[in-house]
Design an enzyme around this catalytic site. Structure first.
Site, PDB file in Angstrom:
ATOM      1  N   HIS A   4     -10.498  -5.329  -3.191  1.00 38.55           N
ATOM      2  CA  HIS A   4      -9.145  -5.542  -2.664  1.00 38.55           C
ATOM      3  C   HIS A   4      -9.206  -5.927  -1.204  1.00 38.55           C
ATOM      4  O   HIS A   4     -10.039  -5.438  -0.450  1.00 38.55           O
ATOM      5  CB  HIS A   4      -8.266  -4.304  -2.845  1.00 38.55           C
ATOM      6  CG  HIS A   4      -8.856  -3.043  -2.280  1.00 38.55           C
ATOM      7  ND1 HIS A   4      -9.796  -2.304  -2.956  1.00 38.55           N
ATOM      8  CD2 HIS A   4      -8.654  -2.408  -1.105  1.00 38.55           C
ATOM      9  CE1 HIS A   4     -10.138  -1.247  -2.223  1.00 38.55           C
ATOM     10  NE2 HIS A   4      -9.463  -1.292  -1.085  1.00 38.55           N
TER      11      HIS A   4
ATOM     12  N   ASP B  23       0.850  -1.192   0.000  1.00 37.72           N
ATOM     13  CA  ASP B  23       0.000   0.000   0.000  1.00 37.72           C
ATOM     14  C   ASP B  23       0.889   1.247   0.000  1.00 37.72           C
ATOM     15  O   ASP B  23       1.892   1.320   0.709  1.00 37.72           O
ATOM     16  CB  ASP B  23      -0.920  -0.012   1.235  1.00 37.72           C
ATOM     17  CG  ASP B  23      -2.076   0.960   1.094  1.00 37.72           C
ATOM     18  OD1 ASP B  23      -3.229   0.499   0.996  1.00 37.72           O
ATOM     19  OD2 ASP B  23      -1.828   2.197   1.080  1.00 37.72           O
TER      20      ASP B  23
ATOM     21  N   GLN C 220     -14.019   2.733   1.802  1.00 39.09           N
ATOM     22  CA  GLN C 220     -13.558   2.308   0.477  1.00 39.09           C
ATOM     23  C   GLN C 220     -13.313   3.534  -0.399  1.00 39.09           C
ATOM     24  O   GLN C 220     -14.191   4.395  -0.546  1.00 39.09           O
ATOM     25  CB  GLN C 220     -14.589   1.381  -0.193  1.00 39.09           C
ATOM     26  CG  GLN C 220     -14.039   0.753  -1.480  1.00 39.09           C
ATOM     27  CD  GLN C 220     -14.999  -0.241  -2.133  1.00 39.09           C
ATOM     28  OE1 GLN C 220     -16.149  -0.388  -1.712  1.00 39.09           O
ATOM     29  NE2 GLN C 220     -14.523  -0.911  -3.168  1.00 39.09           N
ATOM     30  N   SER C 221     -12.112   3.621  -0.960  1.00 39.20           N
ATOM     31  CA  SER C 221     -11.780   4.752  -1.829  1.00 39.20           C
ATOM     32  C   SER C 221     -11.409   4.297  -3.238  1.00 39.20           C
ATOM     33  O   SER C 221     -11.421   5.102  -4.165  1.00 39.20           O
ATOM     34  CB  SER C 221     -10.634   5.565  -1.226  1.00 39.20           C
ATOM     35  OG  SER C 221      -9.481   4.759  -1.064  1.00 39.20           O
TER      36      SER C 221
ATOM     37  N   ASN D 195     -12.978  -3.158   2.801  1.00 37.62           N
ATOM     38  CA  ASN D 195     -13.897  -2.037   2.968  1.00 37.62           C
ATOM     39  C   ASN D 195     -14.898  -2.066   1.809  1.00 37.62           C
ATOM     40  O   ASN D 195     -14.507  -2.230   0.647  1.00 37.62           O
ATOM     41  CB  ASN D 195     -13.131  -0.713   2.946  1.00 37.62           C
ATOM     42  CG  ASN D 195     -12.213  -0.556   4.144  1.00 37.62           C
ATOM     43  OD1 ASN D 195     -12.546  -0.981   5.252  1.00 37.62           O
ATOM     44  ND2 ASN D 195     -11.057   0.052   3.945  1.00 37.62           N
TER      45      ASN D 195
ATOM     46  N   HIS E 255      -7.040  -5.717   2.263  1.00 39.83           N
ATOM     47  CA  HIS E 255      -5.883  -5.166   2.971  1.00 39.83           C
ATOM     48  C   HIS E 255      -5.348  -6.271   3.878  1.00 39.83           C
ATOM     49  O   HIS E 255      -6.132  -6.897   4.612  1.00 39.83           O
ATOM     50  CB  HIS E 255      -6.302  -4.012   3.890  1.00 39.83           C
ATOM     51  CG  HIS E 255      -6.864  -2.809   3.196  1.00 39.83           C
ATOM     52  ND1 HIS E 255      -6.133  -1.657   2.994  1.00 39.83           N
ATOM     53  CD2 HIS E 255      -8.097  -2.565   2.691  1.00 39.83           C
ATOM     54  CE1 HIS E 255      -6.896  -0.751   2.392  1.00 39.83           C
ATOM     55  NE2 HIS E 255      -8.098  -1.273   2.194  1.00 39.83           N
TER      56      HIS E 255
HETATM   57  P1  5GP Z   1      -9.685   1.483   0.377  1.00 40.12           P
HETATM   58  O1  5GP Z   1      -9.648   2.838   1.042  1.00 40.12           O
HETATM   59  O2  5GP Z   1     -10.437   1.557  -0.929  1.00 40.12           O
HETATM   60  O3  5GP Z   1     -10.120   0.359   1.246  1.00 40.12           O
HETATM   61  O4  5GP Z   1      -8.163   1.128   0.051  1.00 40.12           O
HETATM   62  C1  5GP Z   1      -7.492   1.666  -1.028  1.00 40.12           C
HETATM   63  C2  5GP Z   1      -6.028   1.628  -0.669  1.00 40.12           C
HETATM   64  O5  5GP Z   1      -5.273   1.803  -1.848  1.00 40.12           O
HETATM   65  C3  5GP Z   1      -5.586   2.743   0.293  1.00 40.12           C
HETATM   66  O6  5GP Z   1      -5.038   2.158   1.467  1.00 40.12           O
HETATM   67  C4  5GP Z   1      -4.550   3.535  -0.511  1.00 40.12           C
HETATM   68  O7  5GP Z   1      -3.463   3.944   0.279  1.00 40.12           O
HETATM   69  C5  5GP Z   1      -4.132   2.534  -1.580  1.00 40.12           C
HETATM   70  N1  5GP Z   1      -3.750   3.128  -2.830  1.00 40.12           N
HETATM   71  C6  5GP Z   1      -4.444   4.065  -3.540  1.00 40.12           C
HETATM   72  N2  5GP Z   1      -3.817   4.355  -4.686  1.00 40.12           N
HETATM   73  C7  5GP Z   1      -2.700   3.574  -4.709  1.00 40.12           C
HETATM   74  C8  5GP Z   1      -1.632   3.421  -5.653  1.00 40.12           C
HETATM   75  O8  5GP Z   1      -1.596   4.047  -6.718  1.00 40.12           O
HETATM   76  N3  5GP Z   1      -0.653   2.547  -5.344  1.00 40.12           N
HETATM   77  C9  5GP Z   1      -0.671   1.801  -4.175  1.00 40.12           C
HETATM   78  N4  5GP Z   1       0.349   0.979  -3.957  1.00 40.12           N
HETATM   79  N5  5GP Z   1      -1.662   1.928  -3.264  1.00 40.12           N
HETATM   80  C10 5GP Z   1      -2.656   2.811  -3.537  1.00 40.12           C
END
Ligand code: 5GP
Ligand code: ZN
Length: 112
Positions: free
Chosen positions: A98, A30, A92-93, A85, A100
């Site tokens: 995915h 991440d 979730q962003s 998430n 974690h």
């Molecule tokens: P979410 O918030 O959707 O559960 O998790 C998305 C994750 O993706 C976040 O922890 C964020 O730091 C990671 N992330 C977002 N863009 C990138 C990227 O371009 N490269 C990597 N390695 N991680 C990313």
């Protein structure tokens, strides 16, 4: 789906620090780690979240789960947390399913 960051990581268009790559999943560190080990495991197919993945491609969903154990083990972890998430209000962003994999420190419960 070229606008999806994680599809671009799967295709190699956006670089990442990969720890595992198979036909079904890729795993990489991440960008903004929340623990000493913070790895993302994603299916190579685009699905919006974990439940959609499970419904539409159960094989890749199983591969994601199996890979969480593999990357945790390879990182030297016996105790770790796997988080999916689902939805913006749950954090979730990126709307490509995915997992974690978090570990390397004490993880509190309940989570924030
Ligand atoms: P979410 O918030 O959707 O559960 O998790 C998305 C994750 O993706 C976040 O922890 C964020 O730091 C990671 N992330 C977002 N863009 C990138 C990227 O371009 N490269 C990597 N390695 N991680 C990313
Ligand atoms: Zn995608």
């Amino acid at each position: 789906m070229p606008e999806c960051i994680f599809c671009s990581i799967v295709s190699g268009e956006i670089p990442a620090e990969f720890v595992l790559r198979t036909p079904a999943v890729v795993a990489f560190r991440d960008l903004n780690p929340q623990a000493p080990t913070h790895i993302l495991v994603i299916p190579t197919e685009h699905h919006e979240n974990a439940a959609e993945l499970a419904q539409r491609n159960p094989g890749q969903a199983a591969a994601v789960l199996a890979a969480t154990e593999q990357v945790a083990h390879e990182a030297g972890l016996t105790d770790y947390r796997t988080v999916f998430n689902t939805g913006a209000l749950a954090g979730q962003s990126v709307f490509h399913a995915h997992a974690h994999v978090l570990g390397g420190r004490d993880l509190e419960w309940p989570p924030g």
